[in-house]
Design a protein around this motif. Structure first.
Motif, short mmCIF file in Angstrom:
data_model
loop_
_atom_site.label_atom_id
_atom_site.label_comp_id
_atom_site.label_asym_id
_atom_site.label_seq_id
_atom_site.Cartn_x
_atom_site.Cartn_y
_atom_site.Cartn_z
N ILE A 93 0.76 -1.12 0.08
CA ILE A 93 0.01 -0.09 0.05
C ILE A 93 1.05 1.25 -0.02
O ILE A 93 0.65 2.16 -0.60
CB ILE A 93 -1.01 0.09 1.30
CG1 ILE A 93 -1.92 -1.29 1.25
CG2 ILE A 93 -1.86 1.36 1.46
CD1 ILE A 93 -2.73 -1.49 2.28
N ILE A 94 1.94 1.15 0.95
CA ILE A 94 2.49 2.60 1.10
C ILE A 94 3.56 2.88 -0.47
O ILE A 94 3.86 3.96 -0.67
CB ILE A 94 3.87 2.20 2.21
CG1 ILE A 94 3.02 2.18 3.38
CG2 ILE A 94 4.97 3.28 2.08
CD1 ILE A 94 3.94 1.76 4.50
N GLU A 95 3.87 1.55 -0.93
CA GLU A 95 4.78 1.70 -2.13
C GLU A 95 3.78 2.13 -3.34
O GLU A 95 4.17 3.00 -4.41
CB GLU A 95 5.47 0.27 -2.75
CG GLU A 95 6.12 0.15 -3.79
CD GLU A 95 7.62 1.06 -3.42
OE1 GLU A 95 8.17 1.57 -4.47
OE2 GLU A 95 7.92 1.22 -2.34
N SER A 96 2.50 1.81 -3.30
CA SER A 96 1.83 2.20 -4.26
C SER A 96 1.59 3.48 -4.21
O SER A 96 1.26 4.44 -5.40
CB SER A 96 0.22 1.30 -4.29
OG SER A 96 -0.57 1.75 -5.01
N GLU A 97 1.24 4.11 -2.80
CA GLU A 97 0.99 5.60 -2.71
C GLU A 97 2.31 6.51 -2.91
O GLU A 97 2.12 7.46 -3.56
CB GLU A 97 0.74 5.58 -1.20
CG GLU A 97 0.43 7.11 -1.03
CD GLU A 97 -0.66 7.76 -1.72
OE1 GLU A 97 -0.68 9.02 -1.41
OE2 GLU A 97 -1.45 7.06 -2.16
N LYS A 98 3.36 5.98 -2.91
CA LYS A 98 4.60 6.48 -3.13
C LYS A 98 4.67 6.46 -4.64
O LYS A 98 5.14 7.55 -5.23
CB LYS A 98 5.68 5.50 -2.75
CG LYS A 98 7.12 6.34 -3.24
CD LYS A 98 8.41 5.62 -2.22
CE LYS A 98 9.78 6.08 -2.76
NZ LYS A 98 10.08 5.48 -4.09
N VAL A 123 7.07 20.78 -2.62
CA VAL A 123 5.60 20.41 -2.34
C VAL A 123 5.44 18.74 -2.28
O VAL A 123 4.66 18.15 -1.39
CB VAL A 123 4.65 20.61 -3.46
CG1 VAL A 123 3.40 20.20 -3.36
CG2 VAL A 123 4.74 22.21 -3.47
N LYS A 124 6.08 18.12 -3.00
CA LYS A 124 5.97 16.63 -3.08
C LYS A 124 6.91 15.91 -2.21
O LYS A 124 6.75 14.71 -1.74
CB LYS A 124 6.20 15.94 -4.36
CG LYS A 124 4.98 16.56 -5.45
CD LYS A 124 3.68 15.85 -5.14
CE LYS A 124 2.60 16.51 -6.11
NZ LYS A 124 1.16 15.86 -5.64
N GLU A 125 8.07 16.59 -1.74
CA GLU A 125 9.16 15.91 -1.13
C GLU A 125 8.70 15.32 0.16
O GLU A 125 9.18 14.09 0.57
CB GLU A 125 10.40 16.86 -1.17
CG GLU A 125 11.69 16.15 -0.66
CD GLU A 125 12.78 17.16 -0.72
OE1 GLU A 125 13.78 16.62 -1.06
OE2 GLU A 125 12.59 18.44 -0.47
N SER A 126 7.97 16.26 0.83
CA SER A 126 7.51 15.69 2.58
C SER A 126 6.75 14.33 2.21
O SER A 126 6.77 13.45 2.99
CB SER A 126 6.94 16.79 3.09
OG SER A 126 6.27 16.65 4.27
N GLN A 127 5.74 14.57 1.40
CA GLN A 127 4.72 13.38 0.97
C GLN A 127 5.53 12.17 0.72
O GLN A 127 5.27 11.00 1.42
CB GLN A 127 3.85 13.78 0.21
CG GLN A 127 2.75 14.89 0.46
CD GLN A 127 1.94 15.01 -0.58
OE1 GLN A 127 2.24 15.32 -1.48
NE2 GLN A 127 0.50 15.18 -0.10
N ILE A 128 6.33 12.31 -0.19
CA ILE A 128 7.16 10.94 -0.82
C ILE A 128 8.19 10.59 0.55
O ILE A 128 8.15 9.37 0.66
CB ILE A 128 8.19 11.41 -1.61
CG1 ILE A 128 7.10 11.56 -3.10
CG2 ILE A 128 9.00 10.32 -2.29
CD1 ILE A 128 7.90 12.21 -4.32
N ASN A 129 8.91 11.60 1.11
CA ASN A 129 9.66 11.20 2.29
C ASN A 129 9.08 10.46 3.45
O ASN A 129 9.42 9.53 3.96
CB ASN A 129 10.29 12.52 2.78
CG ASN A 129 11.63 12.81 1.87
OD1 ASN A 129 12.07 12.01 1.09
ND2 ASN A 129 12.15 14.00 2.10
N ASN A 130 7.77 10.62 3.69
CA ASN A 130 6.81 10.27 4.72
C ASN A 130 6.66 8.56 4.13
O ASN A 130 6.74 7.75 5.04
CB ASN A 130 5.42 10.85 4.57
CG ASN A 130 5.64 12.06 5.74
OD1 ASN A 130 6.62 12.35 6.32
ND2 ASN A 130 4.57 12.93 5.28
N CYS A 131 6.41 8.64 2.88
CA CYS A 131 6.28 7.06 2.23
C CYS A 131 7.60 6.29 2.69
O CYS A 131 7.43 5.15 3.03
CB CYS A 131 5.84 7.10 1.02
SG CYS A 131 4.40 7.80 0.51
N VAL A 132 8.82 6.78 2.31
CA VAL A 132 9.99 6.02 2.51
C VAL A 132 10.14 5.97 3.91
O VAL A 132 10.60 4.90 4.22
CB VAL A 132 11.18 6.95 1.90
CG1 VAL A 132 12.63 6.42 2.17
CG2 VAL A 132 10.93 7.44 0.51
#
Length: 425
Positions: A37-42, A174-183
């Protein structure tokens, strides 16, 4: 919420069709399912990032094409200088600028497919802008004097690249924070899995220790029973009786020997004064009497003669002592009793030897072996208890850490996907 969240919800509801729930309910998932799920969101976030950066990337490539074209035009043009002494300097600046543009104006043609590609694109663009800025600042002032129009055209493209870099930085922020949260969630999930695996290993080790404790307790119980049974046997009781008699006989010999030592020590002062006058040979025997009084029984006739010589010197007053009568009496007691004392000591030691020879020391050793083995098992038991406590403590610490990490992951995933999940363990 953003379209990406709607997409992930549609995908997960299909993927976990047996766990359908509304936004306020909690979906139970395995760590593997949550990782997917996390990888899909990323990937969705990265696709959005790629889409947002694509027009900027095309503009950067277009800007670089323009720079190369301008550099080629500048290369073909001749600079007319009124003062020939400046011609070499101006042409050198021109060539350096053209060479730098041709060399540096390639940022790569790879597509931006993920976050790592976006960061690489941004870093490359930043290096390019800095490099052009350094070269331009070094030579623009010279070229501005002679080729203002061409240099201004290059400067406009440099400015465009700087502006595009700002655009890339803004999109990334803008996207970095969301992607880093996924990572971060993915990494925490890996860490949680490791901790759960470590806990399982500790649980297995705890089971081994518990089984080991049962075996040790059983061995201790068997040793104690064997020890108690042997203590009741006739063999042991006979041996114990003989050992008690041996102990009594040793005590009797010890008392006897201490009595002799005390008697000789009473003559310490006259013996010391006598030694000052005696020959070296006599001094040696006197030293033996003082330091090892029991040696007088090994050659009683020789030491009887020595005591008589001591008595003679006391009588003749050749040695001065405080109470000669008392000393003579003490010497007479030793001299008169020495033969009988020697015989008594001999008999005592013979009786001791007879008692010791009658004891079957194998039985005593057998009992001591059982005792030693029991003590060894007791030591193993204490070590086992210590290891068990350490293992239980480790499990408690892992449980505490895993609980906090699990809640952190579930909260972060809920924030990322707008769906509440509970990790099955």
């Amino acid at each position: 919420m953003s379209p990406s969240f709607g997409f992930i919800k549609r995908k997960t509801s299909g993927f976990f069709q047996d766990r359908k729930s509304n936004a306020n309910s909690v979906q139970s998932v395995t760590d593997k399912e949550l990782s997917e799920i996390i990888e899909s969101e990323k990937k969705i976030l990265e696709k959005d990032l790629s889409t947002d950066l694509e027009p900027i990337r095309n503009s950067v490539l277009h800007c670089l094409d323009n720079l190369r074209e301008s550099a080629e035009e500048l290369e073909e043009q001749e600079i007319k200088v009124e003062n020939p002494q400046f011609e070499s300097l101006i042409n050198t600046s021109k060539n350096i600028l053209i060479t730098s543009i041709k060399k540096e104006s390639f940022i790569g043609t790879f597509e931006i497919k993920n976050y790592e590609d976006a960061v690489k694109f941004k870093n490359n663009l930043e290096l390019l802008v800095n490099r052009f800025g350094q070269v331009g600042d070094s030579h623009n002032r010279i070229l501005n004097e002679f080729m203002r129009k061409q240099v201004n055209k290059l400067k406009n493209e440099f400015d465009n690249l700087s502006s595009l870099l700002k655009g890339v930085t803004k999109v990334l922020s803008v996207k970095e924070s969301q992607i880093n949260n996924c990572v971060a969630c993915r990494d925490d999930l890996i860490l949680l899995k490791e901790k759960l695996g470590e806990r399982k290993d500790k649980e297995d080790r705890l089971s081994e220790l518990m089984e080991e404790r049962q075996t040790i307790d059983k061995n201790i119980e068997e040793c104690n029973r064997e020890y108690e049974d042997f203590q009741k046997s006739e063999e042991f009781l006979n041996a114990l009786n003989s050992m008690e008699k041996i102990k009594e006989k040793k005590n009797e010999i010890d008392v006897f020997e201490k009595n002799i030592i005390n008697r000789v020590s009473n003559l310490s002062r006259p013996i010391t004064k006598f030694s000052y006058q005696a020959s070296k040979e006599t001094q040696g025997r006197l030293a033996t009497v003082q330091n090892e009084p029991l040696e007088i029984f090994k050659d009683s006739s020789q030491y009887l003669q020595l005591f008589n010589e001591l008595k003679k010197h006391v009588l003749e007053r050749s040695i001065q002592i405080k109470d000669p009568e008392k000393t003579i009496h003490q010497i007479d007691e030793i001299v008169s009793s020495l033969p009988s004392l020697s015989l008594n000591l001999k008999n005592l030691k013979e009786e001791l030897n007879r008692l010791e020879s009658s004891v079957n020391f194998k039985n005593i050793k057998y009992l001591e072996d059982i005792k030693t083995k029991t003590e060894l098992y007791e030591k193993y038991r204490l070590e086992n208890i210590s290891k068990t406590q350490e293992t239980k403590k480790s499990i408690d610490e892992l449980d505490s850490a895993s609980k906090l990490l699990k809640k952190k992951i579930e909260d972060n995933v809920s924030e990322i996907t707008n769906t509440k999940y509970s990790i099955l363990q």
